[in-house]
Design a protein around this motif. Structure first.
Motif, PDB file in Angstrom:
ATOM      1  N   GLY A 119       0.848  -1.112  -0.005  1.00 47.57           N
ATOM      2  CA  GLY A 119       0.061  -0.133   0.032  1.00 47.57           C
ATOM      3  C   GLY A 119       0.738   1.261  -0.108  1.00 47.57           C
ATOM      4  N   ARG A 120       0.135   2.738   0.029  1.00 46.60           N
ATOM      5  CA  ARG A 120       0.706   3.668   0.080  1.00 46.60           C
ATOM      6  C   ARG A 120       0.265   4.371   1.067  1.00 46.60           C
ATOM      7  N   VAL A 121       1.369   5.410   1.764  1.00 48.63           N
ATOM      8  CA  VAL A 121       1.163   6.114   2.988  1.00 48.63           C
ATOM      9  C   VAL A 121       1.289   7.751   2.396  1.00 48.63           C
ATOM     10  N   VAL A 122       0.550   8.401   2.660  1.00 50.78           N
ATOM     11  CA  VAL A 122       0.818   9.930   2.382  1.00 50.78           C
ATOM     12  C   VAL A 122       0.795  10.703   3.886  1.00 50.78           C
ATOM     13  N   PHE A 123       1.951  11.045   4.067  1.00 49.84           N
ATOM     14  CA  PHE A 123       2.310  12.047   5.071  1.00 49.84           C
ATOM     15  C   PHE A 123       1.943  13.362   4.659  1.00 49.84           C
ATOM     16  N   PHE A 124       0.414  13.735   5.190  1.00 46.46           N
ATOM     17  CA  PHE A 124       0.123  15.110   4.522  1.00 46.46           C
ATOM     18  C   PHE A 124       0.348  16.196   5.407  1.00 46.46           C
ATOM     19  N   GLY A 125       0.236  15.722   6.691  1.00 47.91           N
ATOM     20  CA  GLY A 125       0.492  16.862   7.818  1.00 47.91           C
ATOM     21  C   GLY A 125       1.627  17.104   8.438  1.00 47.91           C
ATOM     22  N   GLY A 126       2.332  18.047   7.995  1.00 44.79           N
ATOM     23  CA  GLY A 126       3.817  18.359   8.659  1.00 44.79           C
ATOM     24  C   GLY A 126       3.899  18.324  10.206  1.00 44.79           C
ATOM     25  N   CYS A 127       4.845  17.530  10.606  1.00 48.06           N
ATOM     26  CA  CYS A 127       5.201  17.497  12.000  1.00 48.06           C
ATOM     27  C   CYS A 127       5.932  18.779  12.672  1.00 48.06           C
ATOM     28  N   PRO A 128       5.970  18.794  14.109  1.00 41.20           N
ATOM     29  CA  PRO A 128       6.643  19.946  14.659  1.00 41.20           C
ATOM     30  C   PRO A 128       8.173  19.805  14.144  1.00 41.20           C
ATOM     31  N   VAL A 129       9.075  20.814  14.393  1.00 44.55           N
ATOM     32  CA  VAL A 129      10.518  20.511  13.984  1.00 44.55           C
ATOM     33  C   VAL A 129      11.128  19.743  14.954  1.00 44.55           C
ATOM     34  N   ASP A 130      12.131  19.340  14.611  1.00 46.67           N
ATOM     35  CA  ASP A 130      13.192  18.243  15.010  1.00 46.67           C
ATOM     36  C   ASP A 130      12.433  16.967  15.651  1.00 46.67           C
ATOM     37  N   THR A 131      11.401  16.634  14.901  1.00 43.46           N
ATOM     38  CA  THR A 131      10.970  15.400  15.334  1.00 43.46           C
ATOM     39  C   THR A 131      11.538  14.415  14.314  1.00 43.46           C
ATOM     40  N   ALA A 132      11.409  13.024  14.646  1.00 48.57           N
ATOM     41  CA  ALA A 132      11.837  11.858  13.794  1.00 48.57           C
ATOM     42  C   ALA A 132      10.919  10.640  13.681  1.00 48.57           C
ATOM     43  N   LEU A 133      10.951   9.980  12.445  1.00 46.65           N
ATOM     44  CA  LEU A 133       9.927   8.783  12.442  1.00 46.65           C
ATOM     45  C   LEU A 133      10.911   7.724  12.148  1.00 46.65           C
ATOM     46  N   SER A 134      10.863   6.590  13.173  1.00 44.06           N
ATOM     47  CA  SER A 134      11.593   5.408  13.146  1.00 44.06           C
ATOM     48  C   SER A 134      10.849   4.507  12.096  1.00 44.06           C
ATOM     49  N   VAL A 135      11.696   4.147  10.820  1.00 45.35           N
ATOM     50  CA  VAL A 135      10.984   2.993  10.202  1.00 45.35           C
ATOM     51  C   VAL A 135      11.379   1.644  10.169  1.00 45.35           C
ATOM     52  N   ASP A 136      10.677   0.871  10.199  1.00 48.92           N
ATOM     53  CA  ASP A 136      11.097  -0.625  10.436  1.00 48.92           C
ATOM     54  C   ASP A 136      11.281  -1.086   8.765  1.00 48.92           C
ATOM     55  N   THR A 137      12.661  -1.238   8.684  1.00 54.54           N
ATOM     56  CA  THR A 137      13.042  -1.586   7.310  1.00 54.54           C
ATOM     57  C   THR A 137      12.648  -2.895   6.866  1.00 54.54           C
ATOM     58  N   ARG A 138      12.490  -3.808   7.721  1.00 57.07           N
ATOM     59  CA  ARG A 138      11.997  -4.964   7.215  1.00 57.07           C
ATOM     60  C   ARG A 138      10.405  -4.755   6.599  1.00 57.07           C
ATOM     61  N   ARG A 139       9.645  -4.142   7.327  1.00 54.44           N
ATOM     62  CA  ARG A 139       8.294  -3.882   7.021  1.00 54.44           C
ATOM     63  C   ARG A 139       8.331  -2.884   5.545  1.00 54.44           C
ATOM     64  N   MET A 140       8.997  -1.983   5.467  1.00 47.33           N
ATOM     65  CA  MET A 140       9.194  -1.213   4.412  1.00 47.33           C
ATOM     66  C   MET A 140       9.629  -1.919   3.118  1.00 47.33           C
ATOM     67  N   HIS A 141      10.659  -2.889   3.306  1.00 51.54           N
ATOM     68  CA  HIS A 141      11.037  -3.558   2.168  1.00 51.54           C
ATOM     69  C   HIS A 141      10.063  -4.642   1.544  1.00 51.54           C
ATOM     70  N   TYR A 142       9.858  -5.635   2.838  1.00 48.28           N
ATOM     71  CA  TYR A 142       9.343  -7.074   2.532  1.00 48.28           C
ATOM     72  C   TYR A 142       7.745  -6.778   1.959  1.00 48.28           C
ATOM     73  N   ASP A 143       7.152  -5.542   2.449  1.00 53.11           N
ATOM     74  CA  ASP A 143       5.694  -5.329   2.497  1.00 53.11           C
ATOM     75  C   ASP A 143       5.669  -4.171   1.486  1.00 53.11           C
ATOM     76  N   ASN A 144       6.764  -3.941   0.748  1.00 55.33           N
ATOM     77  CA  ASN A 144       6.722  -3.116  -0.530  1.00 55.33           C
ATOM     78  C   ASN A 144       5.879  -1.859  -0.253  1.00 55.33           C
ATOM     79  N   LEU A 145       6.281  -1.077   0.688  1.00 55.43           N
ATOM     80  CA  LEU A 145       5.425   0.200   0.932  1.00 55.43           C
ATOM     81  C   LEU A 145       5.758   1.244   0.174  1.00 55.43           C
ATOM     82  N   THR A 146       5.114   2.075  -0.209  1.00 52.73           N
ATOM     83  CA  THR A 146       5.372   3.331  -0.856  1.00 52.73           C
ATOM     84  C   THR A 146       4.957   4.260   0.166  1.00 52.73           C
ATOM     85  N   LEU A 147       6.071   5.269   0.511  1.00 52.01           N
ATOM     86  CA  LEU A 147       5.848   6.491   1.599  1.00 52.01           C
ATOM     87  C   LEU A 147       6.024   8.021   0.425  1.00 52.01           C
ATOM     88  N   LEU A 148       4.902   8.791   0.788  1.00 53.60           N
ATOM     89  CA  LEU A 148       4.800   9.972  -0.023  1.00 53.60           C
ATOM     90  C   LEU A 148       4.598  11.056   0.893  1.00 53.60           C
TER      91      LEU A 148
END
Ligand SMILES: [Zn+2]
Ligand SMILES: [Zn+2]
Length: 360
Positions: free
Chosen positions: A275-304
């Protein structure tokens, strides 16, 4: 010729020669309604008599904690529509008395990003934003007049025409995400943007739009504005409810509209495989998102992560509004006068309103 100049006399004087009101955000939390003399428009510019300005989540953010692009004191308000009060030299497409709607920004057309069709990243778009919609009069820059201003269709109410800017952001996101009619879309966040996405997706014929949000009132509005289903984001079984969507596959597309890292993480966790994810809302400055690389790759995600909009998105938003069948005006659920602007921000702060029309 003499007839023409006589006819123009009273029209040119429609503009207030003395004093007019302009809301200024002096510092976070402090708004002032100042008396100003509206400027005469320079070459290519237009002085607009504001008929309606709309409150926006970005305004609320700026009101609460400031805005990196709006050094204060800053004229306030960027969603507007009105009537041309005076035109500068060389303006050919608009004349005094025309009803006008416009986006508050326009790209330069010649920089690196503009050359690659990514006008949303043009430095000029952010640097020269038209601010000051909460006012009697607003000066529209020549760059906006040239590229992102339109004649308001006669049947379109001013307050709906003022949705041009937020709708352009939504259109840009959809151009990137390409929702299909057979899909299930999950919207995270039941604020104005979440519900604007919902209304447009339903108008485009998307089969199922589900809104996950907080607050009984907001979820009720989501249902009224077209969500096929609402999920209380504070419920105990949110994850299971979302996983059960789409015949147990989960949503094809998730559009995150809270602008909080927790919402981003939720969007990433809940989208279906492939599936696809749209990150539409901008977050406060100096925040970070931790991404599970296994899920990102083997679940073939598209992040926009679409930001802002391009002239082609504004044009499309204009056409959607002009077609008049979306009924997007339903998202505006409060109206106040310019003198009541403080009250508008109290309402927004309490989440008691989706979008408020401010009518001078
Ligand atoms: Zn806005
Ligand atoms: Zn540019």
């Amino acid at each position: 010729m003499s007839d023409l100049s006589v006819a123009q006399g009273p029209v040119q004087n429609r503009r207030a020669e003395q004093s007019a009101r302009q809301a200024v955000l002096v510092e976070p939390g402090r708004l002032e309604l100042r008396q100003v003399v509206p400027p005469h428009p320079g070459p290519g510019e237009i002085l607009l008599k504001v008929e309606c300005a709309l409150s926006c989540g970005t305004d609320l953010k700026a009101f609460r904690r400031g805005h990196p692009m709006w050094p204060m004191p800053a004229p306030f308000g960027h969603e507007f529509a009105g009537v041309v009060a005076e035109v500068g030299e060389g303006v050919a497409d608009f004349k005094v008395g025309d009803a006008l709607m416009a986006a508050p920004t326009a790209p330069c057309g010649v920089c690196f990003y503009c050359g690659r069709g990514q006008e949303n990243l043009c430095a000029q778009a952010m640097r020269q934003m038209v601010l000051g919609g909460y006012a009697d009069y607003l000066l529209i820059g020549a760059h906006v007049v040239a590229r992102n201003a339109f004649h308001k269709p006669a049947g379109l109410p001013f307050e709906e025409a003022a949705l041009l800017e937020p709708l352009s952001c939504v259109v840009h996101a959809h151009e990137m995400a390409r929702p299909e009619s057979f899909e299930t879309v999950l919207i995270i966040g039941a604020g104005a943007f979440g519900l604007l996405h919902t209304m447009v997706l339903k108008a485009l014929g998307v089969r199922e739009v589900v809104v996950a949000g907080r607050g009984t009132q907001r979820l009720q509005w989501a249902g009224e504005l077209g969500a096929d289903r609402v999920i209380d984001a504070r419920g105990a079984a949110v994850a299971q409810e979302i996983a059960a969507l789409n015949g147990g596959h989960g949503p094809d597309l998730v559009i995150e509209c809270t602008g909080q890292v927790a919402g981003w993480a939720e969007a990433f966790a809940r989208v279906r495989r492939g599936g696809r994810v749209v990150f539409f809302g901008g977050c406060p400055v100096d925040t970070a998102l931790s991404v599970d690389t296994r899920r990102m790759h083997y679940d073939n995600l598209t992040l926009l992560a679409p930001f802002h909009f391009r002239p082609r998105d504004v044009r499309k938003a204009f056409e959607l509004l002009g077609a008049g069948r979306l009924g997007l005006g339903r998202i505006i659920n409060a109206r106040r006068s310019l003198a009541q602007l403080h009250e508008v921000f109290e309402l927004l702060d309490r989440g008691a309103v989706l979008k408020c029309a401010v009518i001078p």
